[in-house]
Design a protein around this motif. Sequence first.
Motif, PDB file in Angstrom:
ATOM      1  N   LEU A  99       3.458   8.908   3.358  1.00  0.00           N
ATOM      2  CA  LEU A  99       4.853   9.128   2.944  1.00  0.00           C
ATOM      3  C   LEU A  99       5.797   8.943   4.129  1.00  0.00           C
ATOM      4  CD1 LEU A  99       4.320  12.065   0.438  1.00  0.00           C
ATOM      5  CD2 LEU A  99       5.323   9.827  -0.074  1.00  0.00           C
ATOM      6  N   GLY A 100       5.349   9.339   5.320  1.00  0.00           N
ATOM      7  CA  GLY A 100       6.146   9.099   6.532  1.00  0.00           C
ATOM      8  C   GLY A 100       6.360   7.599   6.731  1.00  0.00           C
ATOM      9  N   LEU A 101       5.281   6.815   6.566  1.00  0.00           N
ATOM     10  CA  LEU A 101       5.384   5.353   6.708  1.00  0.00           C
ATOM     11  C   LEU A 101       6.329   4.783   5.634  1.00  0.00           C
ATOM     12  CD1 LEU A 101       1.618   4.416   7.288  1.00  0.00           C
ATOM     13  CD2 LEU A 101       3.440   4.439   9.001  1.00  0.00           C
ATOM     14  N   ALA A 102       6.229   5.339   4.419  1.00  0.00           N
ATOM     15  CA  ALA A 102       7.065   4.833   3.313  1.00  0.00           C
ATOM     16  C   ALA A 102       8.544   5.103   3.611  1.00  0.00           C
ATOM     17  CB  ALA A 102       6.651   5.501   2.001  1.00  0.00           C
ATOM     18  N   LEU A 133      14.049   3.385   5.232  1.00  0.00           N
ATOM     19  CA  LEU A 133      15.211   3.455   6.126  1.00  0.00           C
ATOM     20  C   LEU A 133      15.549   2.058   6.645  1.00  0.00           C
ATOM     21  CD1 LEU A 133      16.858   5.881   7.205  1.00  0.00           C
ATOM     22  CD2 LEU A 133      15.448   5.796   9.261  1.00  0.00           C
ATOM     23  N   LYS A 134      14.499   1.344   7.062  1.00  0.00           N
ATOM     24  CA  LYS A 134      14.728  -0.003   7.632  1.00  0.00           C
ATOM     25  C   LYS A 134      15.285  -0.960   6.582  1.00  0.00           C
ATOM     26  CE  LYS A 134      11.391  -0.015  11.396  1.00  0.00           C
ATOM     27  NZ  LYS A 134      10.016   0.463  11.192  1.00  0.00           N
ATOM     28  N   LYS A 172       0.841  -1.212   0.000  1.00  0.00           N
ATOM     29  CA  LYS A 172       0.000   0.000   0.000  1.00  0.00           C
ATOM     30  C   LYS A 172       0.879   1.267   0.000  1.00  0.00           C
ATOM     31  CE  LYS A 172      -3.083   3.070   1.586  1.00  0.00           C
ATOM     32  NZ  LYS A 172      -4.287   3.585   1.132  1.00  0.00           N
ATOM     33  N   ILE A 173       1.928   1.304   0.841  1.00  0.00           N
ATOM     34  CA  ILE A 173       2.719   2.535   0.899  1.00  0.00           C
ATOM     35  C   ILE A 173       3.657   2.679  -0.299  1.00  0.00           C
ATOM     36  CG2 ILE A 173       2.553   3.029   3.381  1.00  0.00           C
ATOM     37  CD1 ILE A 173       5.302   1.726   3.639  1.00  0.00           C
ATOM     38  N   CYS A 174       4.072   1.548  -0.903  1.00  0.00           N
ATOM     39  CA  CYS A 174       4.832   1.658  -2.161  1.00  0.00           C
ATOM     40  C   CYS A 174       3.955   2.331  -3.216  1.00  0.00           C
ATOM     41  CB  CYS A 174       5.272   0.286  -2.670  1.00  0.00           C
ATOM     42  SG  CYS A 174       6.559  -0.476  -1.696  1.00  0.00           S
ATOM     43  N   GLY A 190      10.565   9.760  -3.389  1.00  0.00           N
ATOM     44  CA  GLY A 190       9.617   9.725  -2.271  1.00  0.00           C
ATOM     45  C   GLY A 190       9.981  10.782  -1.231  1.00  0.00           C
ATOM     46  N   ALA A 191      11.282  10.949  -0.971  1.00  0.00           N
ATOM     47  CA  ALA A 191      11.722  11.935   0.031  1.00  0.00           C
ATOM     48  C   ALA A 191      11.381  13.352  -0.434  1.00  0.00           C
ATOM     49  CB  ALA A 191      13.224  11.801   0.269  1.00  0.00           C
TER      50      ALA A 191
END
Length: 300
Positions: A249-252, A257-258, A172-174, A266-267
């Motif tokens: 976008l925060g979740l993405a 990062l992980k 979903k976030i991708c 995205g950033a």
Amino acid sequence: MANIGFIGLGNMGGPMAANLVEAGHLVRVFDLSSDAVNSLVEKGAVAAKNAAEVVNDADVVISMLPAGKHVEALYLDEQNGLIHTLNDKTLVVDSSTIDAATAQKVGDALVQKGIGFVDAPVSGGVGGALAGTLTFIVGGSAEQFKRVEPILQNMGKNIFHAGDVGAGQIAKICNNMLLSVLMAGTSEALQMAIDNGLDPKVMSDIMLQSSGRNWTLELYNPCPNVMPNVPSSNGYQGGFMVDLMRKDLGLALDTALKSQSATPMGALAQSLFSMHSMQGNGSRDFSSIFEMFSQRKTEK
Ligand code: NAD
């Protein structure tokens, strides 16, 4: 007919629960807002006094809450968490958009107690929830996917199995990260065309038949009055809020990062939508990012 518990009757959960009632299921509902509960009772649902009462004998419990902390508290709270009430007969479906790590934490805890769990975030917005045409992106075992698919078909048109628990949230976030990039990029291209004397409708038609074609041009043009019945032609009201896109976008970016994934586009999109929100646009539709390019205070 299934016995379904539904928790979280907001903009999305309300119409989703209504579609389950409409399909003939017994739907027991709970929300912190009694107005939201009453509105579902008028449509044929049964009111529960608290979340634990929803779980009572349910075949499936569906939650549609704002963020990860609400979902974690609902299921895992030491005192009131539903984990203490649920039994192995019930399948838990969390359709909220939250971080994959919380989905996995909740899923692991429930599965350890023999309770089935899938994450099943949705795409399609309030319009899709009302029309019963949502896309569900499910993370969980093949066995649980088979169990949940017929229930989700009452609320959605396309039901995908993305992988194990958490995979629904990642997919979903991708998707939403790509959508944010497409919306900002389409806005910038359309405004450059306007700045050079082109008609945005003609430019949109050209791009629709050329290699810049994308979903925003097909269904959600960000430039006012190019397309009827979209937020840009209605003062950017309704639709998908800038602040919800910021959340996704925060979740993405946390996920990137992980997994040490490179997400420069995205950033940049996250910075643009954050600046746009800070300028007072947080509750407008996300296609209003077009105004970041079209509104100027200086002479050209
Ligand atoms: P919303 O704020 O309209 O609804 C959330 C509801 O949850 C509210 O009615 C609130 O009272 C209730 N709630 C919160 N904590 C609760 C608790 N502990 N127990 C019971 N009820 C509780 O939000 P929404 O627009 O319906 O979005 C829900 C989720 O769906 C979010 O994760 C969002 O990111 C996602 N989503 C939204 C859209 C959209 O277009 N609105 C699209 C796709 C996905």
